[in-house]
Design a protein around this motif. Structure first.
Motif, short mmCIF file in Angstrom:
data_model
loop_
_atom_site.label_atom_id
_atom_site.label_comp_id
_atom_site.label_asym_id
_atom_site.label_seq_id
_atom_site.Cartn_x
_atom_site.Cartn_y
_atom_site.Cartn_z
N LYS B 2 -13.88 0.58 6.75
CA LYS B 2 -13.85 1.88 6.09
C LYS B 2 -14.50 1.82 4.72
CE LYS B 2 -11.34 5.91 5.06
NZ LYS B 2 -12.68 6.49 4.98
N ASP B 9 -22.29 5.41 2.58
CA ASP B 9 -22.44 6.84 2.40
C ASP B 9 -22.74 7.20 0.95
OD1 ASP B 9 -22.26 7.66 4.99
OD2 ASP B 9 -20.10 8.06 4.95
N ARG B 10 -22.11 6.49 0.02
CA ARG B 10 -22.36 6.79 -1.39
C ARG B 10 -23.74 6.28 -1.81
NH1 ARG B 10 -18.88 8.41 -5.70
NH2 ARG B 10 -20.86 9.17 -6.42
N LEU B 23 -21.50 1.07 -8.03
CA LEU B 23 -20.87 1.18 -6.72
C LEU B 23 -20.77 -0.19 -6.05
CD1 LEU B 23 -22.68 4.43 -5.49
CD2 LEU B 23 -20.25 4.24 -6.05
N ASP B 26 -18.23 -2.58 -7.97
CA ASP B 26 -16.85 -2.16 -7.67
C ASP B 26 -16.44 -2.59 -6.26
OD1 ASP B 26 -16.68 -1.05 -10.14
OD2 ASP B 26 -16.53 1.04 -9.48
N LEU B 86 -20.47 11.41 15.07
CA LEU B 86 -19.68 12.63 14.84
C LEU B 86 -19.05 13.16 16.12
CD1 LEU B 86 -22.10 14.50 12.39
CD2 LEU B 86 -19.93 13.40 11.81
N SER B 130 -15.38 8.46 12.02
CA SER B 130 -16.79 8.82 12.21
C SER B 130 -17.73 8.09 11.24
CB SER B 130 -16.99 10.33 12.17
OG SER B 130 -17.00 10.77 10.84
N SER B 131 -17.32 7.90 9.97
CA SER B 131 -18.27 7.19 9.10
C SER B 131 -18.30 5.71 9.46
CB SER B 131 -18.00 7.45 7.62
OG SER B 131 -16.72 7.05 7.27
N TYR B 134 -20.71 5.53 12.31
CA TYR B 134 -22.08 5.65 11.81
C TYR B 134 -22.57 4.30 11.25
CZ TYR B 134 -26.02 7.43 9.08
OH TYR B 134 -27.27 7.66 8.56
#
Lengths: 336, 535
Positions: B2, B9-10, B23, B26, B86, B130-131, B134
């Motif tokens: 996750k 995604d970010r 990002l 971290d 999705l 879903s992510s 992906y």
């Protein structure tokens, strides 16, 4: 009675011949029943408008007091007779004051749901399923790829980013009626107690929500004192999506553009808009909620309006439910 | 999985380099081993795992989802992995608490055989959200393109462990995912790992840009000058039969240059410029950068291209000679060793970048602008006594590029920027005149999005908003007429022929050097002026 004799699509909108009224007409008519205050459903210039107290107030805020010749308030659960047709009003869970309208004559009942959603929303009354022969559903997110995640998770993404980038202002694009207040209320539920800054276009609607008992916490206008750009460092600023592409957005330090919309589910849409932090928050049903609602209500027939009609009609066919697209023009996609 | 999916995604939507670094660091700080190591390798595409074809994924989804509904969805979304991630119907008994780890997926895929593929993928699609789905699909279809270079990743690792990036570069090629010894060192739990691999990368020494004013503070007698060639800076290393060509950030680019690799019959490490070129009268004649581009970014190199554009090395420095590390020696001594070393190499593949004699700084200034070869982009100045040290120390080495070419062009289109600049029209397409003088038309010749000050950006933005003719999404076309428009002085490094552009030319490194509010558009340059500058 044939269903089409009770309610039928016309170029001006859904029309009830025996009752001689329209639901959410897109052009000025003699008598209009309005489901909710979004501009594509609630238009000015009708001779007579019937709607919930909140929807009438919202129309007044948006269009000025003279938005209709005459108005008549209808409360949730109220049953009203119009020229021998029975009309009743039920919460739709979409935005403050949003209603489904059930139209009944000679034992036939059709429910026009307007726009609706099923998940909990701290800013409005929850959707109530109403048994009916024909259920008219929207299909804004009527594709099986649209499955909105948990609201709390999305708000969590925003709060995580605010903590990660304390020198930046987080600009959240959100539709002025409903979405903006919901984002604020969800932030409050997540424990965010700071002042939230709002664009001028949202002030009156936020004030109105507060006057109807929706808690929004400390809000302040996102106006800037001279040379005090830093006051927005670490802040959350909420404005209409269009404002962030405009010169208005330049007042904020190192802005991170966020957008609260169901469309943010699709990465290509996100990229096209230059959004850096998508928040998948919608005031419409996702696919599972649309199909779940149809199953729950169990109508003889489903009429599908604005959105991806063809996919939802296909789903109904696969599940042996009679369905057809309504093809009413004039309704828009959500907040685009 | 996750947190890895969220990171992807970010990253893919974040334009700012600093924000990407934040990002990444971290993520490294909160993610346990070995997941973080595999995540890095996945992003820089250094993971060697079982891959699957899109057709297999399509087949899996067709067992679960109605073809027609899938078709509508795919049309709308436009990307197969995203549509599947999705639309995939999660099983009823969902257990979102069971977080499948990235390391579990990677290690299973490393051990899996091709026939296991569909079953594994199907199970994971059920287990992930879903992510996560992906991220998985991008990982196994090799479609992980998210705008993070291996250079940026090394910087993130350096930031995370508060080390210098050159230390990471030096180690990189002795390491393999999931990089446990590296993280132990970065976390202060172990000594720096030793790079035991043969032919390791040695962190590169870089020069600072300079000018006449700065040079006046130094004694010209302390320096040697040499040409700066317009190719790519590389380090070629051959040790114990292992040959490697490294980019200046330590990426192994040997695969793209098998012809040069085959000629590396020596034991040592040379710092030089990779060019393409042919032997001519006992010397190598170097090709232009656009010739070199034929050889860049290729996975395989056809024999025909190798013959047409042979890769060569023009040597600047010698870092290692057999068992001896020359880096502590003064440059002047290394140069003598280099000259002897190169003399023994095949002359059709290796030559020396010649030294340029000079008396004083004025002569240097003059020579850098009148180079004897079009493939030269300026001069390098190196202190005679300089040791070879990693990074960009101030003082020992300078680079002084030739002045850029300039052209006056007319602003034609402007596009909204990203991030900080999302409310500004900050990307500009400009053109020059072509056709008969009495009916000249503008033809676009390039695009630039920097070179101006914040104040100038505001002025151009206002001009764009006040002079818009048409809008196409984020792009506006602006008035560009002989007597009304904005003339931009554009600086650029060189000009290549291009079949991709209507004008037939492509600029290298174009930027806005001045706004010519004073100049009417009809006085801007013509295409012929640019054509005369073609190399």
């Amino acid at each position: 009675m044939r269903f089409e004799d009770l309610l039928r699509p016309t170029p001006k909108g859904l029309y009830c011949p025996p009752g001689d009224f329209y639901i959410d007409p897109v052009r000025p008519v003699e008598r209009a029943l309005v489901t909710h205050g979004h501009a594509d459903h609630a238009r000015p210039g009708h001779a007579h408008v019937m709607a919930t107290r909140e929807t009438l107030d919202i129309m007044g805020i948006r269009y000025g007091e003279g938005f209709a010749g005459a108005t008549q308030e209808a409360g949730y659960g109220e049953v009203i007779d119009i020229n021998g047709v029975t009309v009743s009003w039920h919460p739709a869970g979409h935005v403050l004051g949003a209603a489904q309208i059930a139209v009944e004559k000679d034992g036939t009942r059709i429910v026009a749901s307007g726009d609706y959603k099923r998940r909990r929303d701290p800013t409005c009354a929850a959707f109530e399923p109403v048994k009916c022969d024909v259920f008219i559903t929207e299909a804004t997110f009527g594709l099986p790829v649209f499955r909105h995640p948990d609201d709390r998770e999305e708000i969590g993404k925003l709060l995580k980013s605010v903590a990660q980038f304390p020198a930046s202002a987080h600009l959240v694009g959100a539709y002025a009626l409903g979405k903006a207040q919901r984002v604020i209320a969800l932030l409050r539920e997540a424990g965010y107690g700071e002042t939230i800054y709002i664009h001028g276009a949202m002030q009156k609607l936020c004030d109105y929500y507060v006057s109807r008992g929706v808690e929004l916490g400390p809000l302040a206008p996102a106006t800037i004192e001279k040379q005090a750009k830093d006051q927005f460092a670490g802040a959350i600023v909420i404005g209409p999506p269009s404002a962030f592409a405009d010169r208005w957005a330049r007042r904020f330090p190192d802005p991170i553009s966020c957008f609260a919309s169901g469309w943010m589910r699709v990465r290509q849409r996100t990229r096209q808009r230059g959004v850096e932090l998508p928040l998948i928050l919608s005031d419409h049903c996702d696919w599972d909620e649309l199909t779940g609602t149809i199953r729950e209500i169990g109508p003889q027939e489903v009429w599908v309006t604005h959105g991806r009609e063809e996919a939802l009609v296909r789903w109904c066919e696969l599940n042996q439910i009679r369905a057809k697209p309504l093809n009413i023009v004039g309704y828009e996609d959500e907040a685009e | 999985m996750k947190s890895f999916a969220d990171l992807l995604d970010r990253l893919v939507l974040t334009p700012s380099r600093n924000a990407k670094l934040k990002l990444l660091t971290d993520y490294l700080a909160v993610t346990p081993d070995p997941d973080r190591g595999y995540a890095i390798a996945a992003i820089t595409r250094d993971l060697d795992i079982l891959s699957v074809k899109p057709a297999m994924i399509r087949a899996l989804v067709s067992e679960r989802v109605d073809e027609v509904l899938f078709g509508y969805s795919y049309d709308f979304v436009g990307d197969l992995a995203e549509t599947v991630s999705l639309i995939w119907p999660s099983p009823e008994a969902e257990n979102p608490e069971a977080d499948l780890r990235l390391s579990a997926i990677v290690e299973t895929l490393q051990a899996a055989s091709r026939s296991d593929g569909p079953k594994l993928v199907e199970r994971w699609l059920d287990d992930l959200d879903s992510s996560g789905r992906y991220a998985l699909l991008k990982l196994i279809t090799g479609g992980m393109r998210i705008g993070v270079s291996s250079r940026l990743m090394k910087q993130a690792l350096a930031d995370y462990g508060a080390k210098d990036v050159t230390e990471i570069e030096e180690l990189w090629h002795g390491l393999a995912p999931p990089y446990l010894p590296l993280f132990d060192w970065l976390d202060g739990k172990a000594e720096k790992p030793e790079n035991l691999a043969a032919a390791p990368f040695r962190p590169v020494m870089l020069a600072n840009p300079t000018d006449l004013e700065e040079l006046a503070r130094y004694d010209p007698a302390d320096y040697l000058a040499e040409w700066k060639w317009d190719g790519i800076r590389v380090q070629v290393t051959a040790e114990k039969g292992v040959c490697r060509i490294y980019s200046r950030t330590g990426d192994d680019i040997s695969g793209a240059f098998p012809d040069l690799l085959a000629a590396m019959e020596f034991d040592g490490a040379i710092d030089g410029e990779l060019l393409v070129g042919h032997a001519e009268d006992g010397a190598i004649r170097a090709g232009t950068f656009s010739d070199l581009q034929q050889r860049l970014n290729r996975k395989t190199v056809p024999a025909k291209l190798q013959k047409q554009y042979p890769a060569i090395l023009r040597a600047y420095d010698l870092l290692q000679d057999s068992g001896e590390d020359l880096r502590p020696l003064p440059f002047e001594r290394r140069r003598e060793r280099l000259e002897r070393f190169v003399a023994a190499l095949p002359s059709d593949r290796f030559d020396l970048s010649p030294l340029v004699p000079f008396e004083g700084w004025a002569e240097v200034a003059e020579k850098r602008n009148a180079p004897p070869d079009p493939v030269i982009e300026g001069l390098m100045l190196k202190r005679r006594d300089s040791a070879y040290v990693p990074g960009r120390p101030k003082g020992p080495w300078f680079k002084w590029k030739r002045d850029p070419r300039l052209v006056d062009a007319v602003l034609m289109y402007a596009q909204r920027g990203h991030g900080k600049r999302s409310s500004f029209y900050s990307d500009y397409t400009f053109g020059v005149w072509t056709g008969p003088a009495d009916d000249a038309q503008l033809v676009p010749v390039g695009k630039a999005y920097f070179g101006f000050t914040d104040e100038e950006l505001k002025q151009i933005d206002k001009f764009v908003r006040d002079n818009t003719i048409e809008r196409f999404g984020p792009v506006r076309s602006v008035r560009a007429e002989p007597d009304h428009g904005l003339v931009l002085e554009v600086a650029f490094e060189g000009l290549n022929r291009s079949t991709r552009h209507k004008s037939g030319v492509a600029m290298r490194f174009p930027r806005i050097s001045r706004l010519r509010w004073d100049k009417p558009p009809h006085e801007a340059d013509r295409l012929e002026t640019l054509e005369a500058m073609l190399e």
